[in-house]
Design a protein around this motif. Structure first.
Motif, PDB file in Angstrom:
ATOM      1  N   GLU A  23       0.827  -1.212   0.000  1.00  0.00           N
ATOM      2  CA  GLU A  23       0.000   0.000   0.000  1.00  0.00           C
ATOM      3  C   GLU A  23       0.865   1.268   0.000  1.00  0.00           C
ATOM      4  OE1 GLU A  23      -3.588   1.817   2.692  1.00  0.00           O
ATOM      5  OE2 GLU A  23      -3.223  -0.333   2.837  1.00  0.00           O
ATOM      6  N   LEU A  24       1.914   1.258   0.818  1.00  0.00           N
ATOM      7  CA  LEU A  24       2.829   2.425   0.870  1.00  0.00           C
ATOM      8  C   LEU A  24       3.501   2.657  -0.483  1.00  0.00           C
ATOM      9  CD1 LEU A  24       4.595   1.837   4.324  1.00  0.00           C
ATOM     10  CD2 LEU A  24       2.894   3.585   3.802  1.00  0.00           C
ATOM     11  N   LEU A  25       3.911   1.556  -1.138  1.00  0.00           N
ATOM     12  CA  LEU A  25       4.577   1.672  -2.441  1.00  0.00           C
ATOM     13  C   LEU A  25       3.611   2.177  -3.514  1.00  0.00           C
ATOM     14  CD1 LEU A  25       6.612  -1.669  -2.321  1.00  0.00           C
ATOM     15  CD2 LEU A  25       7.643   0.595  -2.563  1.00  0.00           C
ATOM     16  N   VAL A  26       2.390   1.661  -3.511  1.00  0.00           N
ATOM     17  CA  VAL A  26       1.396   2.070  -4.527  1.00  0.00           C
ATOM     18  C   VAL A  26       1.019   3.542  -4.350  1.00  0.00           C
ATOM     19  CG1 VAL A  26      -0.998   1.725  -5.287  1.00  0.00           C
ATOM     20  CG2 VAL A  26       0.482  -0.245  -4.936  1.00  0.00           C
ATOM     21  N   LYS A  27       0.879   3.960  -3.076  1.00  0.00           N
ATOM     22  CA  LYS A  27       0.506   5.362  -2.811  1.00  0.00           C
ATOM     23  C   LYS A  27       1.694   6.312  -2.942  1.00  0.00           C
ATOM     24  CE  LYS A  27      -3.406   4.602   0.287  1.00  0.00           C
ATOM     25  NZ  LYS A  27      -3.804   4.573   1.706  1.00  0.00           N
ATOM     26  N   LYS A  28       2.871   5.740  -3.237  1.00  0.00           N
ATOM     27  CA  LYS A  28       4.125   6.510  -3.381  1.00  0.00           C
ATOM     28  C   LYS A  28       4.530   7.213  -2.088  1.00  0.00           C
ATOM     29  CE  LYS A  28       4.269   6.850  -8.287  1.00  0.00           C
ATOM     30  NZ  LYS A  28       3.780   7.385  -9.467  1.00  0.00           N
ATOM     31  N   GLU A  29       4.106   6.635  -0.959  1.00  0.00           N
ATOM     32  CA  GLU A  29       4.553   7.184   0.334  1.00  0.00           C
ATOM     33  C   GLU A  29       5.990   6.749   0.601  1.00  0.00           C
ATOM     34  OE1 GLU A  29       1.697   6.512   3.478  1.00  0.00           O
ATOM     35  OE2 GLU A  29       0.065   7.018   2.093  1.00  0.00           O
TER      36      GLU A  29
END
Length: 488
Positions: A13-19
């Motif tokens: 989720e962090l990678l997809v949201k570019k966080e």
């Protein structure tokens, strides 16, 4: 910043949201590896440059929102071939070997945009149960550095347990994934024989070897098996069985399931405190709606003897290729071709590998073949039939993974037979080609206890369902060693 407490789903989720970027995650993982490496000694090779280059390329391409493994780093046992990355099998014989091809399992990791962060330590050529037989270094238990890591996939288990990586690959010939998973309090799955391609796995016992995943949780284990499983034309023993989504049954209740508890798995040689933890786990399964009943696997007592004849015989044949001629170590001390062979193998192999080659060569030799190798094959069939009888009436088999918790470094190195007997609960699963998992099930004297669940062939999804039900209603998997931020 460290991300090693986050699950694969959370990292995705962090990678997809570019966080976070794949590069940031990879750098943080490499920092976690380095910060703990002196204490546990999980890695033979850390592939910092290659991993960061791969992460950069992935960030440029973009994380695939539909692929949960995109950008996730992991470690790979050092007997699994990695193109251009040293693959030593923890032996002097291959101390400088860089393969020119990837194992099929590694190809599948790259196809899902996973990032190989390094190669983990192991018993030489996967022969051993403590990772003390490595020619490279000593790996120590993540919970207590005076104890063994288990083996042969000790480095892959400690890398996950110590919070260096979330996931890793190991190989299991007689318990080499499940036993170190038990000793280090992580999840380790030995899939059905043929479920994962053996192409590119440095062979030890070809009718027994199987690559499988280590993880912090059951779901993550199933997610990694989803990546590496499947038919491979390059491996003639590879299964053509259709692949399920191994996570599909996770979260479903286990009411009405029938679980068998073999009396032989709770008998002589099993630490009474371990027995207590397993009986308590059996009661827990009953509280979740399953039925647990005692059964018998009468031929399992012959498992260790059968295994050491079959595995050593196959090893004797497989290791003939290491002769100082084509690749790897070659002695400098020779006058003729015979000297090259004899001195290279004498100097290149460690004591345990030589012991097993000699045992296997003897079992296969003229005049002894019928008495040993053939007889072992016949008893193997009886062990397989025992399991088939139980699975005619039960969904899964339950038992301890290992007869004791992790023992002290150096305590069994002088006694190979005692070391061999420590695998008595895991070996029958390999002989029968069945899937088996080890999950955390409590503690004895401050060290983790592993619970083993065994299923019929190709029942990994059912094993994950039952393992996840146990995990969701206990908190053993949430407890971490001090090295990973846990309490004393």
């Amino acid at each position: 910043m460290s991300f090693n407490h986050k699950s694969i789903d959370e990292l995705h989720e962090l990678l997809v949201k570019k966080e976070i970027s794949a590069v940031e995650l990879t750098k943080a993982t490499i920092e976690d590896v380095k910060a703990r490496e002196d204490q546990v000694g999980s890695f033979i090779t850390v592939t910092e440059k290659e991993a960061l280059a791969q992460a950069e390329a992935l960030d440029a391409k973009g994380i695939d929102a539909d692929n949960v493994m995109s950008g996730i780093p992991l470690a790979v046992k050092d007997n699994i071939s990695t193109k251009g990355i040293m693959t030593t099998a923890a032996s002097k014989m291959l101390h400088n070997y860089e393969p020119i091809f990837d194992a099929t399992a590694v190809e599948k990791l790259y196809a899902k945009d996973m990032i190989v962060i390094g190669k983990t330590n192991m018993d030489e050529f996967a022969m051993g149960g403590s990772t003390e037989n490595s020619a490279m270094k000593l790996t120590k238990n993540a919970w207590d550095q005076s104890k063994v890591a288990g083996g042969s996939s000790g480095g892959s288990a400690t890398a996950v347990a110590a919070g260096q990586v979330r996931l890793s690959l190991g190989s299991d010939t007689g318990g080499s994934i499940r036993q170190p998973a038990a000793f280090n309090g992580v999840v380790g799955m030995k899939p059905t024989y043929g479920r994962v391609s053996r192409f590119g796995l440095i062979a030890f016992g070809s009718s027994l070897d199987q690559i499988g995943p280590f993880s912090q949780t059951v779901k993550e284990n199933a997610q990694l098996l989803n990546v590496i499983a499947g038919h491979d034309a390059k491996d003639s023993t590879s299964s053509v069985q259709e692949l399920p989504d191994f996570t599909q049954l996770i979260g479903q209740d286990i009411k009405g399931m029938k679980i068998a508890l073999p009396k032989e798995y709770m008998g002589e040689g099993i630490d009474p405190k371990i027995k207590e933890q397993i009986l308590s786990a059996a009661k827990h399964f009953e509280s979740l709606g399953a039925t647990v009943e005692e059964v018998s696997l009468p031929h399992s007592k012959y498992g260790v003897a059968v295994y050491y004849i079959i595995a050593s015989s196959e090893a004797s044949s497989n290791l003939q290729r290491f002769d100082g001629i084509r690749y790897g170590f070659r002695t400098e001390d020779f006058d003729n071709l015979d000297d090259v062979y004899v001195n290279t193998r004498s100097q290149g192999f460690g004591d345990e590998v030589k012991r097993r080659i000699m045992l296997g060569t003897f079992s296969l030799s003229s005049g002894y073949y019928d008495a040993y190798f053939k007889k072992a094959g016949q008893v193997r069939t009886l062990i397989i039939q025992d399991f088939e009888k139980v699975f005619a009436d039960y969904d899964l088999i339950l038992g301890p993974t290992a007869p004791t918790v992790a023992y002290g470094l150096g305590t069994l190195t002088h006694d190979p037979v005692a070391m061999y007997l420590a695998d008595l609960l895991t070996i029958p699963v390999n002989l029968a080609g069945l899937p088996g998992i080890s999950i955390p099930a409590g503690f004895v004297d401050g060290l983790p206890v592993g619970l083993q669940l065994i299923g019929p062939k190709y029942a990994e999804d059912r094993i994950y369902q039952v393992a996840a039900a146990f995990e969701a209603t206990t908190d053993f998997h949430k407890q971490q060693p001090v090295i990973f931020g846990g309490n004393d």
